[in-house]
Motif scaffolding. Sequence first.
Motif, PDB file in Angstrom:
ATOM      1  N   LEU A 152       0.867  -1.173   0.000  1.00 14.79           N
ATOM      2  CA  LEU A 152       0.000   0.000   0.000  1.00 14.79           C
ATOM      3  C   LEU A 152       0.901   1.220   0.000  1.00 14.79           C
ATOM      4  O   LEU A 152       1.746   1.377   0.883  1.00 14.79           O
ATOM      5  CB  LEU A 152      -0.927   0.028   1.214  1.00 14.79           C
ATOM      6  N   ILE A 153       0.722   2.051  -1.003  1.00 18.32           N
ATOM      7  CA  ILE A 153       1.542   3.256  -1.157  1.00 18.32           C
ATOM      8  C   ILE A 153       0.661   4.477  -0.968  1.00 18.32           C
ATOM      9  O   ILE A 153      -0.425   4.569  -1.542  1.00 18.32           O
ATOM     10  CB  ILE A 153       2.217   3.275  -2.545  1.00 18.32           C
ATOM     11  N   LEU A 154       1.150   5.413  -0.151  1.00 14.49           N
ATOM     12  CA  LEU A 154       0.502   6.701   0.030  1.00 14.49           C
ATOM     13  C   LEU A 154       1.282   7.706  -0.799  1.00 14.49           C
ATOM     14  O   LEU A 154       2.503   7.842  -0.635  1.00 14.49           O
ATOM     15  CB  LEU A 154       0.535   7.127   1.498  1.00 14.49           C
ATOM     16  N   VAL A 173       1.507  -1.975  -8.935  1.00 10.14           N
ATOM     17  CA  VAL A 173       0.573  -1.272  -8.051  1.00 10.14           C
ATOM     18  C   VAL A 173      -0.321  -0.396  -8.922  1.00 10.14           C
ATOM     19  O   VAL A 173       0.089   0.085  -9.981  1.00 10.14           O
ATOM     20  CB  VAL A 173       1.264  -0.413  -6.963  1.00 10.14           C
ATOM     21  N   TYR A 174      -1.554  -0.230  -8.455  1.00  6.74           N
ATOM     22  CA  TYR A 174      -2.538   0.546  -9.216  1.00  6.74           C
ATOM     23  C   TYR A 174      -3.294   1.462  -8.268  1.00  6.74           C
ATOM     24  O   TYR A 174      -3.479   1.138  -7.090  1.00  6.74           O
ATOM     25  CB  TYR A 174      -3.518  -0.401  -9.937  1.00  6.74           C
ATOM     26  N   ASP A 184      -1.322  -3.278  -4.703  1.00 13.58           N
ATOM     27  CA  ASP A 184      -1.295  -4.441  -5.581  1.00 13.58           C
ATOM     28  C   ASP A 184      -2.352  -5.460  -5.150  1.00 13.58           C
ATOM     29  O   ASP A 184      -2.417  -6.557  -5.684  1.00 13.58           O
ATOM     30  CB  ASP A 184       0.099  -5.086  -5.599  1.00 13.58           C
ATOM     31  N   ASN A 185      -3.191  -5.087  -4.188  1.00 19.30           N
ATOM     32  CA  ASN A 185      -4.203  -5.980  -3.626  1.00 19.30           C
ATOM     33  C   ASN A 185      -5.580  -5.568  -4.158  1.00 19.30           C
ATOM     34  O   ASN A 185      -6.109  -4.516  -3.786  1.00 19.30           O
ATOM     35  CB  ASN A 185      -4.158  -5.877  -2.093  1.00 19.30           C
ATOM     36  N   GLY A 186      -6.158  -6.406  -5.014  1.00 14.98           N
ATOM     37  CA  GLY A 186      -7.443  -6.089  -5.638  1.00 14.98           C
ATOM     38  C   GLY A 186      -8.574  -5.889  -4.643  1.00 14.98           C
ATOM     39  O   GLY A 186      -9.424  -5.020  -4.819  1.00 14.98           O
ATOM     40  N   ARG A 187      -8.613  -6.700  -3.590  1.00 18.94           N
ATOM     41  CA  ARG A 187      -9.662  -6.548  -2.575  1.00 18.94           C
ATOM     42  C   ARG A 187      -9.546  -5.220  -1.843  1.00 18.94           C
ATOM     43  O   ARG A 187     -10.546  -4.549  -1.600  1.00 18.94           O
ATOM     44  CB  ARG A 187      -9.580  -7.679  -1.545  1.00 18.94           C
ATOM     45  N   LEU A 188      -8.315  -4.864  -1.473  1.00 19.87           N
ATOM     46  CA  LEU A 188      -8.105  -3.588  -0.788  1.00 19.87           C
ATOM     47  C   LEU A 188      -8.446  -2.439  -1.727  1.00 19.87           C
ATOM     48  O   LEU A 188      -9.072  -1.457  -1.313  1.00 19.87           O
ATOM     49  CB  LEU A 188      -6.658  -3.475  -0.297  1.00 19.87           C
ATOM     50  N   GLN A 189      -8.070  -2.565  -2.981  1.00 19.75           N
ATOM     51  CA  GLN A 189      -8.377  -1.533  -3.972  1.00 19.75           C
ATOM     52  C   GLN A 189      -9.888  -1.318  -4.053  1.00 19.75           C
ATOM     53  O   GLN A 189     -10.367  -0.176  -4.032  1.00 19.75           O
ATOM     54  CB  GLN A 189      -7.807  -1.940  -5.325  1.00 19.75           C
ATOM     55  N   ALA A 190     -10.652  -2.394  -4.094  1.00 15.42           N
ATOM     56  CA  ALA A 190     -12.114  -2.295  -4.156  1.00 15.42           C
ATOM     57  C   ALA A 190     -12.673  -1.682  -2.878  1.00 15.42           C
ATOM     58  O   ALA A 190     -13.581  -0.842  -2.923  1.00 15.42           O
ATOM     59  CB  ALA A 190     -12.723  -3.668  -4.395  1.00 15.42           C
TER      60      ALA A 190
END
Length: 182
Positions: free
Chosen positions: A4-6, A39-40, A57-63
């Motif tokens: 996770l990037i800020l 990462v997106y 890079d975590n699709g669930r976290l992104q959602a």
Amino acid sequence: MSKLILFNKPFNVLSQFTDKGTEGSARQTLSDYIDVPNVYAAGRLDKDSEGLLLLTDNGRLQAKIANPKFKMPKTYWVQVEGEPDDAAIDALRSGVKLKDGMTRPAEVKRIDEPPILWPRTPPVRFRKTVPDSWLELTIREGRNRQVRRMTAAVGAPTLRLIRYSIGEWSLDGLASGDWREA
């Protein structure tokens, strides 16, 4: 383990890694600042807005971050033209009617100019005859250009928009253009 990037996105930077605009355009993208593979961006921040953008890079976290159904709070510092009166503040707190329907109620308060403000290039254009002021506004949805449309609907057009936080993550300690892993 997921990343996770800020990132404190500067003004005029696209919230994507490539520019699919017109050929020969020289718009800045995330790749001008972040060299981390796979990462997106979790959500978007318009080119003319600044502040916190989360990448993962975590699709669930992104959602979870981006999808309005999770109602993750997003707090913005908003420099507006004029000085919104109590009726305008109450309207933002109650929900504002936009062309695409009513917004959810927002948390809103008047604030002084934020203490960790950096210069913007180009600077905000001011009118000598019209004052400006700052609001802190928290929403739990994410329509296109929502905060700008909300402030305009109550007669206080946005001059500068900075996303300060998303959920538990904030800009604290991040200069414009800088990033760190959480």
